[in-house]
Design an enzyme around this catalytic site. Structure first.
Site, short mmCIF file in Angstrom:
data_model
loop_
_atom_site.label_atom_id
_atom_site.label_comp_id
_atom_site.label_asym_id
_atom_site.label_seq_id
_atom_site.Cartn_x
_atom_site.Cartn_y
_atom_site.Cartn_z
N VAL A 200 4.58 9.99 3.77
CA VAL A 200 4.15 10.58 4.65
C VAL A 200 3.74 8.54 5.40
O VAL A 200 3.03 8.31 4.93
CB VAL A 200 2.38 11.21 5.02
CG1 VAL A 200 2.41 11.73 6.31
CG2 VAL A 200 3.21 12.95 4.42
N CYS A 201 4.39 8.50 6.48
CA CYS A 201 3.77 6.31 6.18
C CYS A 201 2.68 6.63 6.84
O CYS A 201 1.61 5.41 6.85
CB CYS A 201 5.17 6.20 7.95
SG CYS A 201 4.30 5.17 7.91
#
Length: 275
Positions: free
Chosen positions: A136-137
């Site tokens: 998850v950036c």
């Protein structure tokens, strides 16, 4: 500085344009800086170039009508929905953009920060390296990325191909942690991951409580880039870049739209060459 301000486009076309611009810049004799702003329709989950697609909940994407595309840049997955995307392209030899990757991130972040600060947003540049890698950036800010009160506002990724540098990133208007995490499958300890993601990301409208006027935002960022990079903005159209650019654009759109690229990481056509 050549500036392109686009509306909504599909994920494959957005990535094709960025890649074709990088090729075009690399093949110019003079040093040309490109700044582009764009949005996505339908909303799209973009994967980092080397990211494993098995972590994606494709059933959820289909149910929501979301698109999927693999970026030419690294990093982790980003949900492009309530956001504005920027792209910066330059020749590798352009002295306005440092050759060091971290230093070049800082230069671009400096321009983004100024444009946002001028609109009253208390954006800061994160000086700490991410302590944990996640699919998850927006869960954790990386060094030289932009934050508000420690919460990640912009997620960026960069690639350096033959002769050019491409960096693009997502400027959040609204954080969508639930919808974002639902794009992933098999997350362990979902509740804890959701809380970390919710506390780790923030959009401009989350901070202000008001709707962001996109034209004012884009204008402020263009002005800031012109000042930081000392280059006057010139608004141009893609047709002005010539037939070779348009041919590459068409080829790249087919690649970014293909199962082979998005799920198997197989390149097509001229992707591995600027010639």
């Amino acid at each position: 500085m050549k500036v392109f301000v686009d509306g909504y486009r599909r994920g494959a076309l957005n990535m094709a344009i960025d890649t074709a611009l990088a090729d075009w810049v690399a093949n110019q004799e003079e040093e040309i800086l490109i700044l582009r702003f764009y949005r996505w329709n339908p909303p799209c989950l973009s994967l980092g170039r080397n990211q494993d697609p098995s972590v994606i909940n494709t059933d959820y994407l289909k149910r929501m009508g979301f698109d999927l595309v693999r970026r030419p840049t690294g990093g982790m997955a980003v949900l492009h929905w309530k956001e504005l995307t920027y792209a910066v392209v330059a020749k590798n030899s352009d002295k306005r953009l440092p050759r060091n990757v971290i230093a070049s991130y800082l230069k671009i972040s400096t321009a983004l920060k100024k444009g946002l600060n001028d609109l009253g947003f208390p954006v800061e540049i994160n000086d700490r390296r991410a302590s944990k890698i996640s699919h998850v950036c927006f869960q954790v800010p990386s060094v030289n990325e932009l934050v508000i009160s420690g919460r990640k506002l912009i997620g960026s990724a960069q690639t350096r191909r033959r002769g050019s540098i491409l960096q693009h990133g997502s400027i959040l208007l609204k954080a969508m942690p639930k919808e974002y995490l639902n794009c992933f499958s098999g997350l362990s300890d979902y509740e804890n991951t959701f809380e970390k993601t919710k506390q780790g990301m923030i959009g401009l409208e989350d901070y202000s409580g008001d709707r962001v006027e996109l034209q004012k935002l884009v204008d402020s960022l263009i002005k800031a880039f012109s000042l930081v990079f000392e280059d006057k903005a010139e608004y141009v159209s893609y047709k002005e870049l010539g037939n070779d650019f348009l041919e590459r654009l068409d080829e790249y759109e087919r690649m970014f739209d293909s199962y082979e690229w998005n799920f198997e990481r197989k390149t097509l056509g001229r992707f591995n060459s600027n010639r």
